[in-house]
Design an enzyme around this catalytic site. Structure first.
Site, PDB file in Angstrom:
ATOM      1  N   SER A 101       0.838  -1.195   0.000  1.00 39.75           N
ATOM      2  CA  SER A 101       0.000   0.000   0.000  1.00 39.75           C
ATOM      3  C   SER A 101       0.884   1.260   0.000  1.00 39.75           C
ATOM      4  CB  SER A 101      -0.963  -0.055   1.193  1.00 39.75           C
ATOM      5  OG  SER A 101      -2.013   0.854   1.051  1.00 39.75           O
ATOM      6  N   ASP A 240      -9.538  -5.460  -4.426  1.00 44.60           N
ATOM      7  CA  ASP A 240      -8.626  -4.529  -3.756  1.00 44.60           C
ATOM      8  C   ASP A 240      -8.983  -3.069  -4.038  1.00 44.60           C
ATOM      9  OD1 ASP A 240      -6.253  -3.419  -2.596  1.00 44.60           O
ATOM     10  OD2 ASP A 240      -5.106  -5.165  -3.249  1.00 44.60           O
ATOM     11  N   HIS A 267      -7.661  -5.870   0.022  1.00 42.57           N
ATOM     12  CA  HIS A 267      -6.399  -5.131   0.156  1.00 42.57           C
ATOM     13  C   HIS A 267      -5.375  -5.819   1.059  1.00 42.57           C
ATOM     14  CE1 HIS A 267      -4.069  -1.501  -0.377  1.00 42.57           C
ATOM     15  NE2 HIS A 267      -4.060  -1.208   0.913  1.00 42.57           N
TER      16      HIS A 267
END
Length: 288
Positions: A101, A240, A267
């Site tokens: 991320s 995601d 995610h």
């Protein structure tokens, strides 16, 4: 062998953990998400230590690391400098980098400084363009029930993203696009109190996931991805926030890159599909 300690970086000390079962293989260093989160949810990656040392650390201001009050420290270039300082302190002459991320934002920015000894980089659920991320979340939002959409939009417009109704709406978003597990692993439920630093998130990203107002607002390295010439792996979940379409687009811009989608994940595939995640990451690292 397990080692933990602190490393002096610009602005304070960061906490690190090193897992090493046999002392062989090029180390992999893990960059957690946020900005302003910690490495605790990524601790399952220590399973990669059967092949190589695994290093996790809490970025400055997060988790067990120091929490300086100087808000000028919360800049991408300072976090890039921090990673270089950690590599130097741990004598990581050669290293694999795994970012998740926001950690991919950091990984890309670091790689674009052309450091020596980076053997590969893994972009796990990447955010390599804040404008693209924002566009994707607006599209994701439209897939939610209308009342949830209206709550999120209203709270953003009114500046009430700290309200209980916004938190409840974000929880619905999270169950669709962040972590789709009905029951979380027990170890994840035992998260340390205060591990997040909301101030860092607000300064760098903003008060809401859906509109970037912080100092990362204009971050977009897509035109520079061609400069990342070491082997790379792009991964994301089918559901995601970091959408498969955008993740594949990043991969298409990067030489020597591979692309993989975890079909049952959002995610957090390292929690949602841990065995599959470890297998894909491990196979990639072992192929270098």
């Amino acid at each position: 062998m397990y080692t933990e300690g602190f490393i002096d970086v610009t602005g304070g000390r960061v906490s690190f953990q090193k897992f090493d079962e046999n002392g062989g293989g090029t180390p992999v260093i893990v960059l957690h998400g946020g900005p302003g989160s910690s490495c605790y949810s990524l601790l399952g990656l220590k399973a990669l230590a059967k092949d190589r040392p695994v290093i996790l650390y809490d970025q400055l201001g997060c988790g067990k690391s120091d929490r300086p009050m100087d808000t000028t420290l919360w800049r991408l270039d300072r976090f890039v400098e921090e990673l270089a300082q950690i590599r130097q302190a741990l004598n990581l002459d050669e290293v694999h980098i795994l970012g998740h991320s926001w950690g991919t934002t950091l990984a890309a920015a670091y790689c674009l400084t052309k450091p020596s000894g980076v053997k590969s980089v893994i972009f796990s659920s990447p955010c390599l363009s804040a404008p693209l991320w924002e566009q994707d979340q607006k599209r994701n939002l439209k897939k939610l029930p209308l009342d949830v959409q209206e709550t999120i939009n209203r709270c953003e417009e009114n500046g009430t993203t700290d309200s209980e109704e916004f938190a409840a709406a974000i929880e619905v978003f999270g169950k669709h696009f962040v972590n789709r597990l009905e029951k979380q692993p027990e170890w994840l439920e035992q998260k340390p109190s205060g591990y997040r630093n909301a101030d860092i998130y607000n300064i760098m990203w903003g008060p809401s996931e859906f509109t970037v107002l912080g100092n990362l607002k204009n971050f977009d390295c897509t035109t520079q991805l061609k400069e990342i010439t070491c082997p790379s792996l792009y991964t994301c979940g089918r559901f995601d926030e970091a959408t498969p379409e955008t993740t594949e687009y990043y991969s298409s811009l990067t030489p020597k890159s591979k692309f993989h989608v975890f079909e049952k994940s959002a995610h957090m595939p390292y929690i949602e599909e841990p065995e599959e995640y470890l297998a894909v990451i491990g196979d990639f690292l072992n192929s270098i």
